[in-house]
Design an enzyme around this catalytic site. Sequence first.
Site, PDB file in Angstrom:
ATOM      1  N   SER A 171       0.726  -1.485  -0.192  1.00  0.00           N
ATOM      2  CA  SER A 171       0.023  -0.056  -0.121  1.00  0.00           C
ATOM      3  C   SER A 171       0.863   1.276   0.080  1.00  0.00           C
ATOM      4  CB  SER A 171      -0.956  -0.262   1.374  1.00  0.00           C
ATOM      5  OG  SER A 171      -0.271  -0.043   2.307  1.00  0.00           O
TER       6      SER A 171
ATOM      7  N   GLU B 259      -1.953  10.809 -10.585  1.00  0.00           N
ATOM      8  CA  GLU B 259      -2.595  10.356 -11.166  1.00  0.00           C
ATOM      9  C   GLU B 259      -4.325  10.081  -9.725  1.00  0.00           C
ATOM     10  OE1 GLU B 259      -1.358   6.094 -10.720  1.00  0.00           O
ATOM     11  OE2 GLU B 259       0.521   6.806 -11.760  1.00  0.00           O
TER      12      GLU B 259
ATOM     13  N   LYS C 178      -6.923   8.616  -7.106  1.00  0.00           N
ATOM     14  CA  LYS C 178      -7.020   7.527  -6.222  1.00  0.00           C
ATOM     15  C   LYS C 178      -8.385   7.462  -5.970  1.00  0.00           C
ATOM     16  CE  LYS C 178      -5.386   6.159  -2.201  1.00  0.00           C
ATOM     17  NZ  LYS C 178      -6.460   5.299  -1.225  1.00  0.00           N
TER      18      LYS C 178
ATOM     19  N   LYS D 159       3.805  10.090  -7.523  1.00  0.00           N
ATOM     20  CA  LYS D 159       4.712   9.017  -8.044  1.00  0.00           C
ATOM     21  C   LYS D 159       6.014   9.159  -8.452  1.00  0.00           C
ATOM     22  CE  LYS D 159       1.578   5.202  -8.558  1.00  0.00           C
ATOM     23  NZ  LYS D 159       0.371   4.635  -9.325  1.00  0.00           N
TER      24      LYS D 159
ATOM     25  N   CYS E 242     -50.150  17.120  13.087  1.00  0.00           N
ATOM     26  CA  CYS E 242     -49.560  18.335  12.977  1.00  0.00           C
ATOM     27  C   CYS E 242     -48.594  19.038  13.998  1.00  0.00           C
ATOM     28  CB  CYS E 242     -50.008  18.992  12.092  1.00  0.00           C
ATOM     29  SG  CYS E 242     -48.704  20.862  12.214  1.00  0.00           S
TER      30      CYS E 242
ATOM     31  N   CYS F  80     -50.293  17.523   6.328  1.00  0.00           N
ATOM     32  CA  CYS F  80     -50.734  18.545   7.518  1.00  0.00           C
ATOM     33  C   CYS F  80     -52.617  18.722   7.152  1.00  0.00           C
ATOM     34  CB  CYS F  80     -50.041  19.249   8.402  1.00  0.00           C
ATOM     35  SG  CYS F  80     -51.943  20.718   9.238  1.00  0.00           S
TER      36      CYS F  80
ATOM     37  N   CYS G 155     -53.013  26.803   9.869  1.00  0.00           N
ATOM     38  CA  CYS G 155     -52.067  25.448  10.370  1.00  0.00           C
ATOM     39  C   CYS G 155     -50.835  26.959  10.154  1.00  0.00           C
ATOM     40  CB  CYS G 155     -51.757  24.660   9.586  1.00  0.00           C
ATOM     41  SG  CYS G 155     -49.943  23.959  10.346  1.00  0.00           S
TER      42      CYS G 155
HETATM   43  S1  IVH Z   1      -0.163   3.093  -6.360  1.00  0.00           S
HETATM   44  C1  IVH Z   1       3.173   0.452  -4.263  1.00  0.00           C
HETATM   45  N1  IVH Z   1      -1.763   4.284  -7.805  1.00  0.00           N
HETATM   46  O1  IVH Z   1      -5.314   3.338  -3.310  1.00  0.00           O
HETATM   47  C2  IVH Z   1       2.087   1.687  -5.349  1.00  0.00           C
HETATM   48  N2  IVH Z   1      -2.716   2.812  -5.592  1.00  0.00           N
HETATM   49  O2  IVH Z   1      -2.336   2.242  -0.912  1.00  0.00           O
HETATM   50  C3  IVH Z   1       0.321   0.667  -4.997  1.00  0.00           C
HETATM   51  N3  IVH Z   1      -5.563   3.439  -4.868  1.00  0.00           N
HETATM   52  O3  IVH Z   1      -5.779   0.589  -1.979  1.00  0.00           O
HETATM   53  C4  IVH Z   1      -0.377   1.585  -5.173  1.00  0.00           C
HETATM   54  N4  IVH Z   1      -5.667   4.833  -6.528  1.00  0.00           N
HETATM   55  O4  IVH Z   1      -5.550  -0.371  -4.897  1.00  0.00           O
HETATM   56  C5  IVH Z   1      -1.851   3.099  -6.525  1.00  0.00           C
HETATM   57  N5  IVH Z   1      -3.570   5.801  -9.190  1.00  0.00           N
HETATM   58  C6  IVH Z   1      -3.321   4.876  -7.630  1.00  0.00           C
HETATM   59  C7  IVH Z   1      -4.323   4.384  -6.858  1.00  0.00           C
HETATM   60  C8  IVH Z   1      -3.902   3.742  -6.368  1.00  0.00           C
HETATM   61  C9  IVH Z   1      -6.180   4.322  -6.079  1.00  0.00           C
HETATM   62  C10 IVH Z   1      -5.229   2.493  -3.894  1.00  0.00           C
HETATM   63  C11 IVH Z   1      -4.212   1.968  -3.832  1.00  0.00           C
HETATM   64  C12 IVH Z   1      -4.509   0.814  -2.884  1.00  0.00           C
HETATM   65  C13 IVH Z   1      -4.034   1.981  -2.377  1.00  0.00           C
HETATM   66  C14 IVH Z   1      -2.237   2.280  -1.542  1.00  0.00           C
END
Ligand code: IVH
Length: 697
Positions: A92, A129, A131, A315, A433, A451, A457
């Site tokens: 993660s 990116e 999330k 990243k 009411c 009502c 009212c």
């Molecule tokens: S990269 C080693 N990129 O967020 C890097 N994760 O802990 C691995 N997630 O449950 C993750 N969007 O499923 C990455 N654009 C994205 C993401 C993403 C969602 C989720 C992933 C994980 C948690 C990261």
Amino acid sequence: MPTADLFSIPDDDVVRHRAEELRRQLQHHGHRYYVLDAPEIPDAEYDRLFRELQAIEAAHPDWVMPDSPTQRVGGKPLDQFASVRHAVPMLSIRTETDTESSGALNFDARVRKELGLASDAPPVEYVAELKFDGLAMNLRYQQGVLVQAATRGDGETGEDVTQNIRTIGQIPLRLPAGAPPILEVRGEVYMRRDDFERLNETQRQRIAAGAKGEKTFVNPRNAAAGAVRQLDPAIAAQRPLSFFAYGVGELTSEEQGGPAWETHFELLQALKAWGMPVAEQVRVVQGASELVAYHQRIAATRDQLSYDIDGVVYKVNSLALQRALGFVTREPRWAVAHKFAAQEQFTTVQAIEVQVGRTGKLTPVAKLAPVFVGGVTVTNATLHNELEARRKDVRVGDTVIVRRAGDVIPEVVAALPEKRVAGAQSFTMPTHCPVCGSAALREEGEADHRCTGGLFCAAQRKQAILHFAQRRAVEVEGLGEKLVDQLVDSGVVNTLPDLYRLGFMHLASMERMAEKSAKNILDALEKSKETTLPRFLFGLGVRHVGESTAKALARHFGQLDRIMQASEDQLSQVADVGPVVAHSLRTFFDQAHNVEVVEQLRACGVHWPEGEPSATAMQPLAGKTFVLTGTLPTLSREQARDRLEAAGAKVAGSVSKKTHYVVAGAEAGSKLDKAQELGVAVLDEAGLLQLLSAQSS
Ligand code: IVH
């Protein structure tokens, strides 16, 4: 099969080739449809190709390959999922919980420090990116064929959910030639918001029909998780899932002929070229300031996406730098998730109040412990009506999830029954009411309680006054909620005519009312006396009579007295008026106190120009029946209908000998054929507009 004729049985080779060709075509068109959202052929053509392939495979079961487009749904229900040990652990990433720009700044500072960069060294290049708010998934391709899909599990071992993942149209079952022999694609399985709404609607219908074991889902993430972990792939196939790729797991090495990517961005581009969905918002950015700008831009536009995200991910772009940075415990040093202010929060329900609207509608409203969600502090959330309140089973004392996305009204998404305090009672609508004590009733077939106190009212009276005074009605500038509350609560104003009996002293004695404002209100009241019939009629607040109905009534009857005296039948002659509206009008004017209000308002000097009934003059197409079919170039179906009905025409759904005109647009179908068969006149849009303008001049 195109190559066969009636007398020759096609030889196996020909059929086999055809099957391969069909698989290739179906894969191509599937990608156009599911991933690029840009189909090249109509759905029916896709279905035809699909059925042709199914027929061949049915005759030659031994030719069926797991990557055939026909094999997306097909597996048997499982007892449990098999465990999968990940070839490369699924880690993660660290989450910057700080939703301010410092989240991005901290990350960049750490990266620079780890890389030993001097403060004047150039900015680090990142990929930014979205999330996605779904579930992490590992897709394993061997020799270009999808062989396994696994959840993250604890990062080392996940569950084999291949059968369910194969049902996702966006995920290729086969990669094009050129993909590495071993490739694990990592990404997020999620559910689009519209798919989620549709799914929940279907679930509600199932539950209403008495289906056992069905439930609705709290949010798209939950629904997606449920679908992925569904043991029966046939059920999973009915749950519409989507996928975005954001990385890789195990991969054929460069030495063994695998890809020689230098950056994360290149990697994403390659996945995209192999048919993987990659979000279009991916950006290469330089340094902390551009990370911050990305975070802010996406936060401001997230509601326009068709799916939920809960932040962005940064990243380091260079794969060499990623390797140099490495990992701390189980998290990479080269990536971070930067969250947004949440759109969902927990809070508790302190009370459920019942509010009374203008037409007496009772609305249960959850009073919440103040909670900051979606950028504002929320203290109230409507529960709409008893049915909704019961469906969500929200009780006083409950911990609930509150959601506010964009400008949408905050709502209680769900109560958490596991956190319920003992003895919490389910909500029931009061029988009386809460404002005036009159009986509260729910009519057959309606969701709302009302009502029955009418203008007795105070709540309804206040709302009725505000409705009458609003800009779209007679418009009394400056007469707002606070003042109306005071006027009604102090007993100075009980009915609409009382407004016009207000004296300077009355107004000036109200709290926080300066002399100047009192004078302004009196002027505004005076000005409002000169109005129009539609505004006055709308302002009376007859149930179901909105602005456009009021206009139609005024045009049709010309004079208020004619409307007040008209029978339901006569009222129903008006283009905009159906039986429900006619009944509502009749009921309203059958009540002596309502007629009294009208008379007193007139006596107070409220007036408007009256005209002759224009019923026949303005209804040049009365008695004519039209049928609309196909797509017109500029008018929508509703606009065309409105224009016709306003001219007195009837618009019917099907063509018969009684039809006078068929108005046909593009792709008109059987109705046009029928018209031609029966010799009914056919008009295009231009013809229709000409007819309407000729008749009204
Ligand atoms: S990269 C080693 N990129 O967020 C890097 N994760 O802990 C691995 N997630 O449950 C993750 N969007 O499923 C990455 N654009 C994205 C993401 C993403 C969602 C989720 C992933 C994980 C948690 C990261």
